[in-house]
Design a protein around this motif. Sequence first.
Motif: not given
Length: 180
Positions: A98-103, A136-139, A91-94
């Motif tokens: 998705s947050d990195a894509l949003a950025i 990495e999981t940090d967006a 879930q944290s990878v997802l």
Amino acid sequence: MRPYANLTLESVKAAIVLDSEGHRVLAKYYSAALHPTVREQRAFEKTLFEKTRRLSSEIVLFDNLVVVYKPVVDLFIYFIGSTDENEIMLQSVLQGFSDALAILLKNQVEKRSVLDNMDMALLTLDETVDDGIILETDASQIASRVTKRGSELENIPIGEQSIAQALRTAQEQFVRRLYT
């Protein structure tokens, strides 16, 4: 018998992005044993979409796999792991992806923008997961690495660039020459 013989660093079996009709937008399968042919992959994606498109949960057990997914505008983003995998990690990878894509897409995470920026979407996935191993999981870190890679393209000889990178470099050089 070695007790750790079956252990692997691979945590993600596949990452899939489908549109609102269940058609593939982006997919990477990291496990050779998991649906090795494109036909099998598409059949798996179709049944996965049919099962999850109306569910309210974001974690399901499907086909003896743990699937975490997130609907975003007209896309469904899936990360798939084995039943031994930690759902919270998936879930944290997802969420990071998705947050990195949003950025990177300026909060325009939808089918058209992902297709128009496929190279960036693939780089984002590559900076998140490499060969099934979570990097990495940090967006913000993922987005930073993707944009850093994009700025390094100017220093890479054109023969060593991918087709998308070479086209972008050629386009930038053409535009510079038009305005000078």
